[in-house]
Each structure stands twice: as structure tokens, then as C-alpha cells.
Design an enzyme around this catalytic site. Structure first.
Site, PDB file in Angstrom:
ATOM      1  N   PHE A 149       5.436   8.442 -13.884  1.00  0.00           N
ATOM      2  CA  PHE A 149       4.887   7.555 -14.926  1.00  0.00           C
ATOM      3  C   PHE A 149       5.641   7.661 -16.250  1.00  0.00           C
ATOM      4  O   PHE A 149       5.594   6.756 -17.066  1.00  0.00           O
ATOM      5  CB  PHE A 149       3.392   7.870 -15.163  1.00  0.00           C
ATOM      6  N   LYS A 173       9.029   2.345  -5.298  1.00  0.00           N
ATOM      7  CA  LYS A 173       7.591   2.686  -5.307  1.00  0.00           C
ATOM      8  C   LYS A 173       7.351   3.407  -6.635  1.00  0.00           C
ATOM      9  O   LYS A 173       7.504   4.616  -6.750  1.00  0.00           O
ATOM     10  CB  LYS A 173       7.275   3.608  -4.131  1.00  0.00           C
ATOM     11  N   SER A 226       6.708  15.524 -10.242  1.00  0.00           N
ATOM     12  CA  SER A 226       6.343  16.929 -10.457  1.00  0.00           C
ATOM     13  C   SER A 226       6.894  17.813  -9.322  1.00  0.00           C
ATOM     14  O   SER A 226       7.178  17.321  -8.223  1.00  0.00           O
ATOM     15  CB  SER A 226       4.823  17.045 -10.524  1.00  0.00           C
ATOM     16  N   CYS A 281      10.526  15.068 -19.118  1.00  0.00           N
ATOM     17  CA  CYS A 281      10.972  16.212 -18.297  1.00  0.00           C
ATOM     18  C   CYS A 281      12.034  17.011 -19.026  1.00  0.00           C
ATOM     19  O   CYS A 281      12.344  18.122 -18.635  1.00  0.00           O
ATOM     20  CB  CYS A 281      11.512  15.717 -16.972  1.00  0.00           C
ATOM     21  N   GLU A 380       3.963  23.966 -16.395  1.00  0.00           N
ATOM     22  CA  GLU A 380       4.444  22.792 -17.126  1.00  0.00           C
ATOM     23  C   GLU A 380       3.214  22.092 -17.692  1.00  0.00           C
ATOM     24  O   GLU A 380       2.372  21.591 -16.936  1.00  0.00           O
ATOM     25  CB  GLU A 380       5.195  21.843 -16.180  1.00  0.00           C
TER      26      GLU A 380
HETATM   27  P1  NAD Z   1       3.874  12.947  -9.875  1.00  0.00           P
HETATM   28  O1  NAD Z   1       4.599  13.972  -9.083  1.00  0.00           O
HETATM   29  O2  NAD Z   1       2.396  13.028  -9.954  1.00  0.00           O
HETATM   30  O3  NAD Z   1       4.191  11.472  -9.286  1.00  0.00           O
HETATM   31  C1  NAD Z   1       5.506  11.046  -9.034  1.00  0.00           C
HETATM   32  C2  NAD Z   1       5.468   9.995  -7.921  1.00  0.00           C
HETATM   33  O4  NAD Z   1       4.967  10.588  -6.721  1.00  0.00           O
HETATM   34  C3  NAD Z   1       4.566   8.809  -8.225  1.00  0.00           C
HETATM   35  O5  NAD Z   1       5.193   7.642  -7.748  1.00  0.00           O
HETATM   36  C4  NAD Z   1       3.287   9.116  -7.441  1.00  0.00           C
HETATM   37  O6  NAD Z   1       2.612   7.954  -7.025  1.00  0.00           O
HETATM   38  C5  NAD Z   1       3.802   9.911  -6.255  1.00  0.00           C
HETATM   39  N1  NAD Z   1       2.849  10.961  -5.820  1.00  0.00           N
HETATM   40  C6  NAD Z   1       1.939  11.620  -6.582  1.00  0.00           C
HETATM   41  N2  NAD Z   1       1.284  12.531  -5.839  1.00  0.00           N
HETATM   42  C7  NAD Z   1       1.801  12.474  -4.587  1.00  0.00           C
HETATM   43  C8  NAD Z   1       1.552  13.193  -3.377  1.00  0.00           C
HETATM   44  N3  NAD Z   1       0.636  14.151  -3.310  1.00  0.00           N
HETATM   45  N4  NAD Z   1       2.278  12.871  -2.286  1.00  0.00           N
HETATM   46  C9  NAD Z   1       3.233  11.906  -2.334  1.00  0.00           C
HETATM   47  N5  NAD Z   1       3.491  11.191  -3.466  1.00  0.00           N
HETATM   48  C10 NAD Z   1       2.802  11.464  -4.580  1.00  0.00           C
HETATM   49  O7  NAD Z   1       4.548  12.929 -11.321  1.00  0.00           O
HETATM   50  P2  NAD Z   1       4.054  12.142 -12.614  1.00  0.00           P
HETATM   51  O8  NAD Z   1       2.811  12.766 -13.131  1.00  0.00           O
HETATM   52  O9  NAD Z   1       4.075  10.672 -12.362  1.00  0.00           O
HETATM   53  O10 NAD Z   1       5.276  12.453 -13.614  1.00  0.00           O
HETATM   54  C11 NAD Z   1       5.361  13.621 -14.395  1.00  0.00           C
HETATM   55  C12 NAD Z   1       6.174  14.684 -13.693  1.00  0.00           C
HETATM   56  O11 NAD Z   1       7.477  14.193 -13.384  1.00  0.00           O
HETATM   57  C13 NAD Z   1       6.408  15.910 -14.573  1.00  0.00           C
HETATM   58  O12 NAD Z   1       6.283  17.049 -13.767  1.00  0.00           O
HETATM   59  C14 NAD Z   1       7.846  15.737 -15.053  1.00  0.00           C
HETATM   60  O13 NAD Z   1       8.507  16.930 -15.407  1.00  0.00           O
HETATM   61  C15 NAD Z   1       8.465  15.121 -13.844  1.00  0.00           C
HETATM   62  N6  NAD Z   1       9.702  14.416 -14.191  1.00  0.00           N
HETATM   63  C16 NAD Z   1      10.867  15.014 -13.828  1.00  0.00           C
HETATM   64  C17 NAD Z   1      12.058  14.414 -14.167  1.00  0.00           C
HETATM   65  C18 NAD Z   1      13.360  15.049 -13.802  1.00  0.00           C
HETATM   66  O14 NAD Z   1      14.358  14.403 -13.982  1.00  0.00           O
HETATM   67  N7  NAD Z   1      13.399  16.253 -13.289  1.00  0.00           N
HETATM   68  C19 NAD Z   1      12.062  13.192 -14.867  1.00  0.00           C
HETATM   69  C20 NAD Z   1      10.838  12.611 -15.202  1.00  0.00           C
HETATM   70  C21 NAD Z   1       9.648  13.236 -14.852  1.00  0.00           C
END
Ligand code: NAD
Length: 495
Positions: A149, A173, A226, A281, A380
Site C-alpha cells: 500500500f 495485483k 512485509s 520501507c 518494524e
Molecule cells: P503486506 O505484506 O501486508 O502486503 C503486500 C501485498 O501482499 C499486498 O498486495 C497484499 O494484498 C498481499 N498480502 C497481504 N497479506 C498476504 C498474505 N497473508 N498472503 C499473500 N498475500 C498477502 O504489506 P503492506 O502492509 O501493504 O506494505 C507495507 C510493508 O511493505 C512494510 O513491511 C514495508 O517495509 C514493505 N515494503 C518494502 C519495500 C522494499 O522495497 N523492501 C518497499 C515498500 C514496502
């Protein structure tokens, strides 16, 4: 009310009516859109559409792909403000920050516009008599991008332009929390004239992701999110035979040495910790203050953050907006309470009357005397909470970074070139900043962390992105003299 639907094979696909969720404006808590989540049927349709389009798209000319990418880049430029407004409305970050996100995304389209250079391959002439060897890079097939997000436009653009430039087809997605901006991005792809099916959009959550991870016709998965989900995506995707790059969470450290310019370091810490309410991130979440720099640095940071203006991202006076959801806001408040219980000194407390607003606001927090055993250090938080860990030496600072399970970015603030160089060599993280707090690489380098911040071995975008979205093929070719006949049962030797 906006309706966010799937876009498959160039068409809006009728959603299953019972699978709609609310999308909220985090500054007001009010609904601004409804998102229709994919059932298995829509996920299969998207994969089938991408698979069918691949046959022609992989054969499209370099010239055709380049022209379409330029057109897409121009459309994103023209619609930069609209994209930024949609980001602010559903994510909450301030409008200027949202515009910055779009600009960094455009950088990736521009890199992809020059993909012809990156795909030139290599040629060795006359490796043996009459024999030449050359390397080609060919597309992988159906590629999927699963995005978080916090950068609803930039992160899809880390993936999509390079994937399609290389001749792959793509399914996006995006996060279901703020889907309007990525959905508009896919509209712009269609407007640019990419053939139907080359780029598809499915909206969904965990179930949709799992269907894509196991689908036999998906060839590659790019994920950003995450760490627990990144690990799951990597393990499941690779177990199903796909190539996977999965970027996870972070806990980025900024080391400040006693010789640093305090004002420069304090400005940097404030922008990097509290920008976008800490939902980046590459946000700095730990300042490691070395020796006597700690007291003046904590004072300089506190002075600055008490003046920050917090409010809706649409208000030009706001410097920081709300968090993405009420649940996430409550989680951040829990961490502040926990840090205090564990013995950190709460220098500035984000638990203020902002918590009574209908939007998902929390104030900025500065925690001093944090130790590496505290929850606020280990987890985090992904909010506007900056921890200060005090150490005596440079070596202690680099050891702390090495012991942390995350390894996305790390920064150092110093006036000493030799120590900075040592840091660059020793710091256990994938992206290093020297007097730069958020070292996000430009589009022609690649983005990726180490340790639990990246699963797989390939970083996102830039040259590593091109590598991920292509497979190598090496051709060894002989055009012998047609008059000579050669039968040789030995293993080929190059003479
Ligand atoms: P998230 O892991 O909750 O969701 C990411 C994606 O995975 C979304 O599209 C979501 O719908 C899907 N998803 C969520 N739970 C899932 C599950 N159990 N099984 C399969 N798919 C699932 O992350 P978020 O809250 O949207 O974003 C924030 C996180 O992203 C933070 O941890 C941040 O550090 C990380 N992030 C990392 C980078 C990087 O480059 N390393 C960049 C941006 C964000």
C-alpha cells in the site's frame, strides 16, 4: 463513488457483486471507493489473457515496444497530478510527497524506454574455426507483480515497464487498501495502446495472491511488502517452479558520528523518519548516535519535530498526513506504550489529541535510550516513531546493524571520508547512504536489501530488473566450409 474493478484483456470484467470492500480516505475515515475482489474465475481469466497475449507480444519489434513505452511515459507525465491526488486521497501522504512518488516511478518507465540497449546481448566471433557464440536474453512469459500500500504507483512502476519492455506479459495485483491510483495507471497503459492482455489488473487479497503463486501458467513473481508475506511468496512461488524476487520489510539505521554536521544530520533524520508518516520501507527508524553527538542530536531533532504540521495530505500546510488505517494507527500507539514500559525515554510523545480525530492520525514520537532488546527496536513499526540507540564507538554501530535481521538501507553522517568508506564496506545492508538518509537508487541502478529485506537473489528494476525479466540463451553456431566433411566423436574442443 469510484468502483475499482479488474481489467483483463483490455476489458473491465464484471465483478462478483458480493466480493466488494470499502476503500477509506485515511484523513477522514470516510469511504471513497469500493473495490471488487477477484474470485478464482477472474484470477484464471487474467492468467489466460496474459498467456494468450504473450505469443504475439514476445514477437513485437523493439521499435514498437519502445514507442508504446514512450507514449505511456508521456501519459503518466500528463496525468501526474491526478495520480498524486488519488495517492493522497487513499494513502494519506501529503500531495508533494505523492508527486515525488510519481516522479520516481516515471524514472523507471524512462529506464525501460531504453531497454534496447540493455538487451543487446553479447557476441564472440571465431571462438573456433568457423564458430561464433552469442548470448540472447529472451522474455520469461507471464509475470505477476504483487505490491504494497505504501507506494501504490511507484512500486508497480518498479516492475511493470521493465517486464513488458523485455517482451513479457504482466498481471498487477496491487494492495486492496488504496487501489485507485494503480487502477488508473492500468487505464493509462490501455490508452497508450498496448495490445489487449499485455497488462492485466486483478484486485484481491491473500487468496488471490495464493492462486497466482500456484498457477501453472505464471512464470515469474515480483513481490514487495512485509517480511512474513515476502517469505511466504518466495517459498510458495519457488516451490511451484517460478522465479521469484520478494522484497520485505525493513528497520533502517542512520549512524551519526561525533564529527557530523548536527544540523544536516537532524534535518535528514526528521525527513527520513517522519516523511510519509514513517510508512516507507527506506524510512530511518533507528538513529545510532555515537559518543558525545547523542545529546545535541536528540535536542536538534526534538526542536524540529515539535514544529511539524500534521494534517490532511491535501492541505498545503501539512507536512505529515495520517496512517493508512485505524488498526495500523492503534498498532503504532501500542508500540509507543510498549517502548515506554520497556524503559525508553519518551522525548516527544505522539499520543495526543490527534487520536480523537475521525482520520487515522498519530503524532510524531521520539524515543531515546532505546536498547536492541526492546520490541520498539526489533519490530518494524512502520509509523512516525524514531528510536535513538546510544553507542560509544563506530564499531559498535556497525555491529548493531549487522545483528539486525533486516538489511534494506543504512546511512552514515560524518565529515570523515575514510570512516564513510569503511562503513560502505562493512555495513550489512543492500543500499548505503553517505550523508544521504534515504538512499533509494535511481532507475538505472537496482533496488534491493539484504537479509530478511529480500528473498531471492535479484533486486528490483534497473539492470537486475532486466535480468529478472529475461532468460539467457547462448547460441553456438558453425557455418563450415560446405565442401569439407567432418565427423568427430570427441567432446568439442575449441582450436
Ligand atoms: P503486506 O505484506 O501486508 O502486503 C503486500 C501485498 O501482499 C499486498 O498486495 C497484499 O494484498 C498481499 N498480502 C497481504 N497479506 C498476504 C498474505 N497473508 N498472503 C499473500 N498475500 C498477502 O504489506 P503492506 O502492509 O501493504 O506494505 C507495507 C510493508 O511493505 C512494510 O513491511 C514495508 O517495509 C514493505 N515494503 C518494502 C519495500 C522494499 O522495497 N523492501 C518497499 C515498500 C514496502
Amino acid at each position: 463513488m469510484r468502483r475499482i474493478q479488474h481489467r483483463i484483456n483490455g476489458e473491465i470484467v464484471n465483478p462478483s457483486p458480493d466480493a466488494a470492500n470499502e476503500v477509506l480516505n485515511p484523513a477522514t475515515g470516510e469511504q471513497v471507493a469500493e473495490i471488487f475482489l477477484a474470485t478464482e474465475r477472474e484470477t484464471h481469466l487474467a492468467v489466460a489473457s496474459a498467456k494468450a497475449a504473450f505469443a504475439d507480444w514476445r514477437n513485437s519489434s523493439v521499435a514498437q515496444r519502445t514507442k508504446l513505452l514512450y507514449k505511456f511515459r508521456n501519459l503518466v507525465m500528463e496525468n501526474e497530478m491526478r495520480l498524486a491526488e488519488l495517492i493522497t486521497e487513499e494513502h494519506g501522504k501529503v500531495l508533494e510527497d505523492a508527486r515525488g512518488e510519481v516522479a520516481r516511478g516515471i524514472e523507471n518507465i524512462e529506464y525501460a524506454c531504453g531497454f534496447a540497449e540493455a538487451l543487446k546481448g553479447a557476441y564472440s566471433e571465431q571462438v573456433s574455426t568457423g564458430v561464433d557464440v552469442y548470448t540472447l536474453r529472451q522474455p520469461v512469459g507471464v509475470c505477476v507483480g504483487i505490491t504494497p500500500f505504501n507506494f501504490p504507483v511507484m512500486v508497480p512502476l518498479w516492475m511493470l515497464p521493465n517486464a513488458i519492455a523485455c517482451g513479457n506479459t504482466f498481471i498487477l495485483k496491487p494492495s486492496d487498501k488504496n487501489p485507485s491510483a494503480p487502477s488508473f495507471l492500468i487505464e493509462l497503459i490501455q490508452e497508450a495502446g498496448f495490445p489487449d492482455g499485455v497488462v492485466n489488473l486483478v484486485n484481491g487479497q491473500e487468496e488471490t495472491v495464493n492462486q497466482l503463486l500456484c498457477h501453472p501458467d505464471v512464470d515469474a513473481i515480483s513481490f514487495v511488502g512485509s517480511t512474513p508475506v515476502a517469505r511466504h511468496v518466495y517459498e510458495t512461488g519457488t516451490a511451484h517452479g517460478k522465479r521469484v524476487q520478494a522484497l520485505g520489510g525493513a528497520k533502517n539505521h542512520m549512524v551519526v558520528l561525533p564529527d557530523a554536521d548536527i544540523n544536516l544530520a537532524a534535518d535528514a533524520a526528521v525527513s527520513a523518519a517522519y516523511g510519509s508518516a514513517g510508512e516507507r520501507c527506506m524510512a530511518i527508524s533507528v538513529v545510532v548516535a555515537v559518543g558525545e553527538v547523542a545529546d545535541p542530536l536528540v535536542e536538534a531533532i526534538s526542536e524540529r519535530i515539535t514544529k511539524l504540521s500534521i494534517g490532511p495530505g491535501t492541505d498545503p500546510d501539512s507536512q505529515m498526513g495520517p496512517l493508512i488505517s485505524r488498526e495500523h494507527r492503534d498498532r503504532v500507539v501500542h508500540y509507543i506504550e510498549q517502548g515506554q514500559k520497556e524503559g525508553a525515554r519518551v522525548v516527544i510523545d505522539g499520543r495526543s489529541d490527534l487520536l480523537d480525530l475521525p482520520g487515522f492520525f498519530v503524532g510524531v514520537t521520539l524515543l531515546d535510550h532505546v536498547s536492541t532488546s526492546m520490541e520498539v527496536y526489533k519490530d518494524e513499526i512502520f509509523g512516525p516513531v524514531l528510536c535513538v540507540v546510544r553507542v560509544e564507538t563506530f564499531d559498535e554501530a556497525t555491529e548493531i546493524i549487522a545483528a539486525n535481521p533486516y538489511g534494506n538501507g543504512a546511512a552514515i553522517f560524518t565529515r570523515d571520508g575514510s570512516t564513510a568508506r569503511q562503513f560502505q564496506r562493512d555495513a550489512q545492508a543492500g543500499m548505503i547512504g553517505i550523508n544521504v538518509p534515504i538512499p533509494v537508487p535511481v532507475g538505472y541502478h537496482s533496488f534491493g536489501g539484504w537479509k530478511d529485506s529480500l528473498f531471492g537473489d535479484t533486486a528490483m528494476y534497473g539492470p537486475e530488473g532486466i535480468h529478472f525479466y529475461t532468460r539467457q540463451k547462448v547460441v553456438t553456431s558453425r557455418w563450415p566450409d560446405p565442401t569439407s566433411s567432418q565427423i568427430d566423436l570427441g567432446f568439442p574442443r575449441n582450436d
